[in-house]
Design a protein around this motif. Structure first.
Motif: not given
Length: 282
Positions: A187-188, A266-277
């Protein structure tokens, strides 16, 4: 009779060169008959035909110009015309060579791009400074044993969206077909919020992925979860760049990088950091 035979050859000629070749032999015939005027007239038919004069036709013209009955011609007009044709042929060859070189360069560029896109990896530094190479897989394809897959989340949320569930469903199929393998879920979070808050939300996200798999029949002991908070920012791969063209492959979504963005990007960049790999482990 000879002229009639060459006229017949002209009517049957299917290419410019075949026409020029028939005229060439007719000009040679006139030379052999000692009729220099008719030979020059025939040569003029080739030069002023208005058709493409390729290298083979140019060779015929040069051969005629060197023949015994024409080589002593002092008519500057003919020599100038031949020089003009030769120069045009050289220019055409140069342009063709440039086009070929440009096409070869384009092909090489596309081949290199295809190679990079088919096997793109990213380097990640973990908290203990361990370097890990991750081979990013196509999220729309069946699960690969050596690929990494990503689930993304809304701000301060751990709920799975349809796209994430689709990927997890494919993991269920893969794990059911490969009973000896396990799945790793990491999780990230994005940079916003305190360290503690982001550790918590990243744990919740990896746990949600685990719970979904368990609900689909995957044993808990085959699912490994961990979480990193915001310590491992996303690196844009070709699949994210394809769906979010405002980013380019290799962009690392660090706090410094995001601070230079604005608005939707900027909003999309934050969303891409919110992830599970997710990736398969043995």
């Amino acid at each position: 009779e000879a002229v009639a035979a060459y006229d017949l050859a002209l009517t049957k000629a299917k290419t410019n060169y075949q026409k020029h070749e028939a005229l060439y032999y007719l000009a040679v015939y006139y030379c052999e008959m000692g009729n220099k005027a008719k030979s020059l007239e025939t040569l003029n038919l080739i030069i002023n035909s208005g058709e493409t004069i390729d290298e083979c036709s140019l060779e015929l013209i040069e051969r005629l110009m060197k023949s015994a009955c024409i080589s002593d011609c002092d008519d500057a007009k003919w020599q100038e015309k031949i020089a003009e044709i030769e120069n045009a042929a050289r220019v055409k060859d140069s342009l063709n060579n440039k086009k070929i070189n440009d096409l070869n360069n384009k092909i090489n560029e596309l081949e290199n791009r295809a190679k990079n896109n088919s096997d793109i990896s990213k380097m990640t530094t973990t908290n203990d400074n361990t370097r890990i190479v991750k081979r990013i897989a196509d999220p729309l394809q069946p699960i690969s044993a050596d690929g990494y897959y990503k689930l993304h989340f809304a701000f301060d949320e751990s709920d799975l969206d349809k796209e994430s569930k689709d990927i997890l469903d494919r993991f269920v199929i893969f794990l059911n077909d490969n009973k000896d393998l396990k799945v790793n879920c990491v999780g990230h979070a994005d940079i916003r919020g305190t360290y503690e808050v982001n550790q918590t939300i990243s744990k919740e996200r990896s746990t949600k992925a685990k719970n979904y798999l368990v609900a689909k029949g995957i044993s808990e002991d085959r699912i490994v979860i961990s979480y990193t908070g915001y310590t491992e920012p996303e690196v844009i791969d070709q699949y994210i760049a394809r769906s979010h063209p405002v980013f380019k492959i290799g962009d690392t979504l660090t706090n410094e990088f995001i601070d230079n963005l604005s608005g939707e990007k900027k909003t999309k960049a934050h969303q891409l950091n919110r992830r599970v790999e997710l990736n398969i482990i043995k």
